[in-house]
Design an enzyme around this catalytic site. Structure first.
Site, PDB file in Angstrom:
ATOM      1  N   LYS A  78       2.120  10.663  -2.486  1.00 33.20           N
ATOM      2  CA  LYS A  78       1.365  10.701  -1.161  1.00 33.20           C
ATOM      3  C   LYS A  78       2.312  11.576  -0.320  1.00 33.20           C
ATOM      4  CE  LYS A  78      -1.454   8.205   2.269  1.00 33.20           C
ATOM      5  NZ  LYS A  78      -2.066   7.180   2.714  1.00 33.20           N
ATOM      6  N   SER A 161      -7.027   6.684   3.195  1.00 32.34           N
ATOM      7  CA  SER A 161      -6.342   7.933   3.405  1.00 32.34           C
ATOM      8  C   SER A 161      -5.543   8.586   2.137  1.00 32.34           C
ATOM      9  CB  SER A 161      -5.129   8.054   4.535  1.00 32.34           C
ATOM     10  OG  SER A 161      -4.444   6.958   4.168  1.00 32.34           O
ATOM     11  N   SER A 185      -6.194   2.082   2.907  1.00 29.80           N
ATOM     12  CA  SER A 185      -6.123   3.467   2.407  1.00 29.80           C
ATOM     13  C   SER A 185      -5.959   3.388   0.970  1.00 29.80           C
ATOM     14  CB  SER A 185      -5.105   4.137   3.382  1.00 29.80           C
ATOM     15  OG  SER A 185      -5.802   4.455   4.416  1.00 29.80           O
TER      16      SER A 185
END
Lengths: 493, 95
Positions: A78, A161, A185
């Site tokens: 990420k 997210s 997330s």
């Protein structure tokens, strides 16, 4: 032989050990997969050269008998984890051009254990969102979107997210990916993409080198295609780090060894307050089915009460923006990233932050600034922290009569890009089942458990006692095996 | 709670975010929506409930107050939009 990109981490480790293929071959297959998935906008930065050189080094280690626990496994990271010498953007224009001079603790541990970096993947800007649609670099499309890549009728969201991470794993672009979870997330995008995601107990994974959103809630964790793979990757990500003052000094268990399949006699808490208004009938049915699966395996369901559940979102949307407004004060156009000139220093700050932050990030900073401002601190911020204490007490009480809690991961199947976008509060409701777990600092796991009538994935969430990820993963694997989900996304690289 | 344009402008200034005048109205509406949503917390009885300061059941560790590392000026400055002679450069603050 199964395509190299469709292997689990466990089977890839087997294949590497038996010399059925090399780490370089595995990396090459995944680098091609990264390229073929470009229409989905999963990656912010592709690192094919790093992938191949790391894979080559992995083969050399293995030849010398020095292979680590994740040696040769290609993963995505990420774009919230700082990676030395590789651009790190947090999905924000304000970090344009930022090149970290250091490596986050979590990623350094993954490289220590032999993992191979495919690149940095998309997210909601500064991890603030539930759909991976707010990044400066554009939205990520789920591989579950019906139709040919680039010609979708409805572009389904990958959740957020950590939506780039979830999409990479679901689309067979990476064997696993790192995520972070502040209010859901990791677990919500895992649920939306039919993948496995675990947010460990607060303090398990070091936050050092991860771009901060809300420090009292943020935790890193793995996203994978199986519970066993999550156990493998989690072990490498966890561990005490003196550089994070909230890192907990506990030994890291061999999580994989905990996957015995034996859950006889375990008490499974079913919180009655999670039957919220607006919960779809198919999710309710799946939840009931999940209880049956665990009963069949010898566990004992018990009804529990978490009376303050309905207040968790409201507390979260004070605490997280408050912490964010403080954490994001550092982006001022002086030390890194974007600078927009102005006539004075104050004007330069305002211009930089006005141009560099997206709308949702600005909204949250403004809410945070407001609730921390003189005259409102007690009414909002302290009140929210008191409610947070009560939410934690609810869980403490519940865990006196159960060992693990079973709930749905999200209140619906994933929506399409463009839906639910007008009202920020409506968007926040995606996180209604995941947010309380962050507020209480507990470990949570999402496991794929079925599909909705629209053919899109549905997940079930398990919540554990602090630092009892082992029980969580053990029960999670029982759910995974009983559900035996065979549906695949329309696109696989 | 409903915020007016002037309050939003004041918060934006406190947060050092330039918000164009034309966007203050819609932003006031969105922020008011969020603040109205969180007002439900007032239904919770929090008498004698301590505000949570740490979710982990441990005290913050203290480290030795000593220099253990350093000498990274070039690395620290490497991402600065404007630097000179070992410093960050900003618009003139003192006349």
């Amino acid at each position: 032989m199964t395509a190299l990109t469709n292997l689990t981490m466990a089977s890839a480790l087997d294949g590497l050990a038996k010399k059925e293929f090399t780490a370089v071959e595995l990396a090459e297959a995944h680098v091609r997969a990264v390229e073929s998935a470009r229409p989905f906008n999963i990656f912010i930065t592709e690192t094919p050269d790093a992938a191949l050189s790391m894979a080559k080094a992995s083969d050399e280690r293995r030849a010398k008998g020095e292979a680590g626990p994740m040696d040769g496994l290609p993963i995505a990271v990420k774009d919230l984890f700082c990676t030395k010498g590789i651009a790190t953007t947090a999905g924000s224009k304000i970090l344009d051009g930022f090149m970290p001079e250091y490596e986050s603790t979590v990623t350094s541990q993954l490289w220590r254990d032999g993992a191979v970096l495919l690149g940095k993947v998309n997210l909601d800007e500064f991890a603030m969102g539930s759909a991976t649609i707010t990044a400066h670099q554009g939205e990520t499309v789920s591989p579950w979107s019906p139709g040919q890549p680039g010609q979708w009728d409805r572009k389904i969201v990958a959740g957020g997210s950590s939506g780039g991470s979830a999409a990479a794993v679901a689309a067979r672009v990476a064997l696993g990916a790192t995520g972070t979870d502040t209010g859901g997330s990791i677990r919500q995008p895992a649920g939306y993409t039919g993948t496995v995601g675990i947010k460990p107990t607060y303090g398990r994974c070091s936050r050092w080198g991860i771009v901060a959103y809300a420090s009292s809630l943020d935790q890193a964790g793995p996203m994978t295609r199986t519970v066993e793979d999550a156990a493998i990757m989690l072990r490498s990500m966890c561990g005490f780090d003196p550089k994070d003052s909230t890192s907990v000094d506990l030994p890291v268990p061999d999580f994989r060894a905990a996957l015995t399949g034996d859950i006889r006699g375990l008490r499974i808490g079913i919180p009655k307050e999670y039957r919220v208004e607006g919960l779809s009938a198919e999710i309710d049915a799946l939840w009931t089915q999940g209880i049956e699966w665990l009963k069949d395996a010898g566990a004992v369901p018990v009804e529990i009460s978490l009376p303050h559940t309905k207040y968790a979102l409201a507390a979260y949307y004070i605490i997280a923006p408050a912490e964010a407004s403080s954490n994001l004060a550092r982006y001022d156009g002086v030390r890194y990233g974007l600078r927009v000139e102005g006539g004075s220093l104050a004007e330069m700050y305002e211009n930089t932050r006005g141009a560099g932050f997206g709308k949702e990030v600005q909204r949250r900073i403004l809410v945070g600034t407001y609730v921390l401002s003189a005259g409102y601190y007690d009414a909002y911020y302290n009140k929210a922290r008191q409610v947070r204490t009560r939410i934690k007490w609810d869980f403490d009480e519940a865990f006196k009569s159960c060992d693990v809690i079973l709930t749905p991961t999200a209140p619906s199947t994933p929506f399409a890009i463009g839906e639910k976008m007008d009202d920020p509060v409506q968007m926040y409701l995606n996180d209604v089942f995941t947010v309380p777990i962050n507020l209480a600092g507990l470990p949570g796991l999402s496991v794929p458990a079925g599909q909705g009538a629209d053919g899109l994935p549905l997940g079930l969430q398990l919540i554990g006692r602090p630092f009892d990820e082992e029980t969580l993963l053990r029960v999670g694997q029982v759910v995974e095996k009983a559900a035996n989900v065979t549906a695949l996304p329309p696109f696989m690289a | 709670m409903s915020l007016d344009k002037a309050t939003v402008a004041k918060i934006a200034h406190l947060a050092r975010i330039k918000v164009p005048d034309g966007e203050l109205e819609s932003l006031a509406g969105e922020l008011s929506q969020i603040l109205t949503f969180v007002e439900q917390l007032n239904e919770v009885d929090t008498t004698d409930v301590p505000p949570m300061t740490s979710v982990a059941a441990q005290k913050l560790r203290r480290r030795v107050d000593a220099v253990t590392d350093g000498g990274y000026t070039p690395q620290v400055l490497s991402n600065g939009p404007e630097t000179a002679e070992g410093f960050y450069v900003v618009p003139k603050v003192v006349e």
